[in-house]
Design a protein around this motif. Structure first.
Motif, mmCIF file in Angstrom:
data_model
loop_
_atom_site.group_PDB
_atom_site.id
_atom_site.type_symbol
_atom_site.label_atom_id
_atom_site.label_comp_id
_atom_site.label_asym_id
_atom_site.label_seq_id
_atom_site.Cartn_x
_atom_site.Cartn_y
_atom_site.Cartn_z
ATOM 1 N N GLY A 241 0.774 -1.199 -0.057
ATOM 2 C CA GLY A 241 0.033 -0.177 0.109
ATOM 3 C C GLY A 241 0.886 1.110 -0.137
ATOM 4 N N THR A 242 1.962 1.215 0.772
ATOM 5 C CA THR A 242 2.960 2.339 0.845
ATOM 6 C C THR A 242 3.411 2.583 -0.484
ATOM 7 N N LEU A 243 4.027 1.424 -1.183
ATOM 8 C CA LEU A 243 4.499 1.645 -2.492
ATOM 9 C C LEU A 243 3.543 2.176 -3.551
ATOM 10 N N ALA A 244 2.399 1.759 -3.597
ATOM 11 C CA ALA A 244 1.388 2.076 -4.255
ATOM 12 C C ALA A 244 0.964 3.554 -4.185
ATOM 13 N N ALA A 245 0.794 4.033 -3.000
ATOM 14 C CA ALA A 245 0.555 5.292 -2.610
ATOM 15 C C ALA A 245 1.434 6.251 -3.217
ATOM 16 N N THR A 246 2.747 5.890 -2.806
ATOM 17 C CA THR A 246 3.591 6.797 -3.100
ATOM 18 C C THR A 246 3.927 7.079 -4.673
ATOM 19 N N GLY A 247 3.881 5.952 -5.261
ATOM 20 C CA GLY A 247 3.863 5.946 -6.835
ATOM 21 C C GLY A 247 2.852 6.785 -7.470
ATOM 22 N N LEU A 248 1.408 6.514 -6.962
ATOM 23 C CA LEU A 248 0.384 7.221 -7.412
ATOM 24 C C LEU A 248 0.619 8.836 -7.147
ATOM 25 N N ALA A 249 1.035 9.068 -5.853
ATOM 26 C CA ALA A 249 1.091 10.508 -5.623
ATOM 27 C C ALA A 249 2.112 11.212 -6.633
ATOM 28 N N VAL A 250 3.561 10.575 -6.882
ATOM 29 C CA VAL A 250 4.543 11.082 -7.652
ATOM 30 C C VAL A 250 3.896 11.259 -9.040
ATOM 31 N N GLY A 251 2.989 10.438 -9.547
ATOM 32 C CA GLY A 251 2.518 10.247 -10.861
ATOM 33 C C GLY A 251 1.561 11.284 -11.021
ATOM 34 N N GLY A 252 1.029 11.937 -10.001
ATOM 35 C CA GLY A 252 -0.167 12.852 -10.244
ATOM 36 C C GLY A 252 -1.463 12.192 -9.946
ATOM 37 N N TYR A 253 -1.766 11.087 -9.647
ATOM 38 C CA TYR A 253 -3.110 10.498 -9.404
ATOM 39 C C TYR A 253 -3.408 10.684 -7.814
ATOM 40 N N ALA A 254 -3.714 11.659 -7.525
ATOM 41 C CA ALA A 254 -3.945 12.068 -6.209
ATOM 42 C C ALA A 254 -4.966 11.351 -5.190
ATOM 43 N N ALA A 255 -6.484 11.223 -5.995
ATOM 44 C CA ALA A 255 -7.362 10.575 -5.494
ATOM 45 C C ALA A 255 -6.962 8.986 -5.263
ATOM 46 N N ALA A 256 -6.327 8.432 -6.298
ATOM 47 C CA ALA A 256 -5.949 6.928 -6.171
ATOM 48 C C ALA A 256 -4.727 6.876 -5.155
ATOM 49 N N SER A 257 -4.075 7.665 -4.947
ATOM 50 C CA SER A 257 -3.048 7.505 -3.946
ATOM 51 C C SER A 257 -3.612 7.303 -2.623
ATOM 52 N N PHE A 258 -4.587 8.349 -2.390
ATOM 53 C CA PHE A 258 -5.411 8.141 -0.845
ATOM 54 C C PHE A 258 -5.981 6.880 -0.740
ATOM 55 N N GLY A 259 -6.486 6.358 -1.940
ATOM 56 C CA GLY A 259 -7.130 4.798 -1.887
ATOM 57 C C GLY A 259 -6.264 3.952 -1.610
ATOM 58 N N ALA A 260 -4.947 3.789 -2.172
ATOM 59 C CA ALA A 260 -3.830 3.074 -1.555
ATOM 60 C C ALA A 260 -3.386 3.500 -0.293
ATOM 61 N N GLY A 261 -3.504 4.799 0.159
ATOM 62 C CA GLY A 261 -3.400 4.918 1.418
ATOM 63 C C GLY A 261 -4.220 4.253 2.631
ATOM 64 N N ILE A 262 -5.295 4.164 2.277
ATOM 65 C CA ILE A 262 -6.286 3.376 3.070
ATOM 66 C C ILE A 262 -6.129 1.939 3.242
#
Length: 388
Positions: A241-262
Motif C-alpha cells: 500500500g505504501t509503494l502504491a500510494a507513493t507511486g500514484l502520488a508522484v505520478g499525479g494521481y492524487a485520489a488513487a494515492s489516497f485509496g492506496a493509503g487506505i
C-alpha cells in the motif's frame, strides 16, 4: 530451581495441546507462560511414541532456558530435586498470564473448579463438589515419590494424588470459559480465545468510535489470526500500500494515492493487532515499538498530502506545513467521538474525495480546523471534570 511440566499426551477430558491459538500451539503458550512466571527449565512429558516438537524446544531455548523431554516417570523423579518447585500444566490449558502469575505467587496449591462446570469431561475429581482444574504448583519433595510408582503411570494424575495425600492446599479458579481460564478441546474453543483477545486489545488501544477500522480489521484479523504467518501478510499489505500510494502520488494521481493509503492504513492496524494478540507472555513490546505502524501511516499520509496539493497554488513550504498540521491535528482529536474522524482510513477517504473533485486544499483546511475544535472541546471538558 523452578521447573515446569508440559504434557503432550491427550487426557480423558478431550483437551488437545496441539491446537493453535493465534498461530501457536497451546503447549508453546504454556511454555512461554511458565518462563514468564520464573521457571528456569521446561520438562516436556513425551512418551516414547511421541516426539517433542522442535518448535517447543526453540520457544524455550530461544529465551535462555533449558528444554528437556522426559518419557520416564522415574527419570522425572530424579530430575526434580527436593529443594525445587514444579509447575504442572494439563494439556489444552490456557490461562490468563496475570492470573497464572498470581497463582504461583500465592504459593504451592492445586487449582480447582466446581464439579458442575467440569461435567463428565474427564477431570480428576477431588471430592463431591470440586474437580482438579489442570494446574498445580507443588514442592519438589513430592516429585520424588513418583519413583515408587510403576513407570508407565501418567505424571499429572499421579502428582495430583500425591499432592492431595500430602496436604497441598486447593485453590479455586475462575469459571471455565470466563476468559481467565479455559481448557481447549476444539477449534471453536481456540477461536473463542482469539475473539476475546481481539476485543481486549481493541478496548485497551483504540476508541470505540472507530467503526471502519474495527470492522475491517476484525473481518481480516479474526479469520487470519489462527495462522502464524498472518502478521507477515499484514505487514506485506502495509508495504505494498505504501509503494502504491507513493507511486500514484508522484505520478499525479492524487485520489488513487489516497485509496492506496487506505489499504496501507488498514494493513498497518491489522499488523499491530495481530502482533499484539500473538505476542508470547513476558515479551511485551516497548510502547514506542508497538506504536510504529500508526506513526508510519501518519508519515505516509502527510507525504501524500504534501505531494498531492497543487504546486501552482501552494508553495512547497506551505504544503509541508499543511500536511504536518493535519497529522498533528488528527492526533490531538483522536479521542471519544473525534476518533471517528481521526480514523486514518476515514481521513484518507475524505481526502481522496476532496482530491477527486479538485478541492483537496479546502478539505485539508477544514479537517485541520474541525480536529482542532474537537481537541479543544475534549481538553476543556477533561479540565472541567478534573476540577469538579
Amino acid at each position: 530451581m523452578r521447573f515446569a511440566l508440559i504434557s503432550l499426551e491427550e487426557p480423558a477430558n478431550g483437551a488437545d495441546g496441539s491446537l493453535r491459538v493465534s498461530g501457536r500451539a497451546i503447549y508453546r503458550w504454556q511454555a512461554a507462560m511458565a518462563l514468564a512466571c520464573g521457571c528456569e527449565r521446561v520438562l516436556c512429558w513425551a512418551p516414547r511414541e511421541i516426539a517433542a516438537p522442535l518448535a517447543l524446544q526453540k520457544e524455550v531455548e530461544g529465551r535462555g532456558s533449558r528444554f528437556q523431554p522426559v518419557g520416564d516417570l522415574h527419570r522425572l523423579a530424579r530430575i526434580v530435586g527436593p529443594a525445587d518447585e514444579l509447575l504442572v500444566f494439563s494439556p489444552g490449558l490456557m490461562i490468563d498470564e496475570d492470573r497464572l502469575a498470581h497463582f504461583v505467587e500465592e504459593g504451592h496449591a492445586i487449582a480447582t473448579i466446581p464439579a458442575q462446570e467440569g461435567g463428565e469431561q474427564g477431570f480428576d475429581r477431588i471430592d463431591l463438589t470440586r474437580l482438579a482444574a489442570g494446574l498445580m504448583f507443588v514442592p519438589g519433595s513430592l516429585v520424588a515419590q513418583l519413583a515408587q510408582l510403576p513407570d508407565d503411570c501418567e505424571p499429572g494424575g499421579s502428582l495430583l494424588r500425591i499432592a492431595l495425600q500430602s496436604g497441598v492446599p486447593t485453590r479455586p479458579m475462575a469459571s471455565e470459559g470466563s476468559g481467565v481460564y479455559r481448557i481447549v478441546r476444539s477449534e471453536q474453543d481456540s477461536r473463542a480465545i482469539e475473539k476475546g483477545w481481539f476485543e481486549r486489545d481493541w478496548a485497551a488501544s483504540s476508541g470505540p468510535r472507530r467503526g471502519l477500522s474495527r470492522t475491517l480489521t476484525d473481518l481480516v484479523g479474526r479469520r487470519s489470526v489462527h495462522d502464524e504467518r498472518a502478521s507477515g501478510f499484514a505487514l506485506g499489505t502495509l508495504a505494498l500500500g505504501t509503494l502504491a500510494a507513493t507511486g500514484l502520488a508522484v505520478g499525479g494521481y492524487a485520489a488513487a494515492s489516497f485509496g492506496a493509503g487506505i489499504v496501507a492504513a488498514l494493513g498497518g492496524e491489522t499488523y499491530r493487532r495481530l502482533r499484539s494478540v500473538s505476542k508470547a507472555p513476558g515479551t511485551t513490546a516497548k510502547p514506542r515499538f508497538a506504536a510504529w505502524p500508526a506513526i508510519f501511516v501518519d508519515v505516509l499520509l502527510a507525504a501524500i498530502v504534501a505531494m498531492a496539493l497543487d504546486e501552482g497554488a501552494v508553495a512547497a513550504s506551505d504544503r509541508i506545513f499543511l500536511a504536518t498540521a493535519l497529522v498533528l491535528a488528527l492526533r490531538l482529536a483522536d479521542r471519544d467521538w473525534g476518533a471517528a474522524l481521526a480514523d486514518r482510513p476515514v481521513t484518507a477517504a475524505m481526502l481522496g474525495l476532496g482530491a477527486g473533485i479538485g478541492l483537496l486544499l479546502p478539505t485539508v483546511q477544514v479537517l485541520i480546523v474541525v480536529c482542532l475544535i474537537l481537541a479543544l472541546h475534549f481538553g476543556t471538558r477533561a479540565t472541567q471534570i478534573t476540577a469538579d
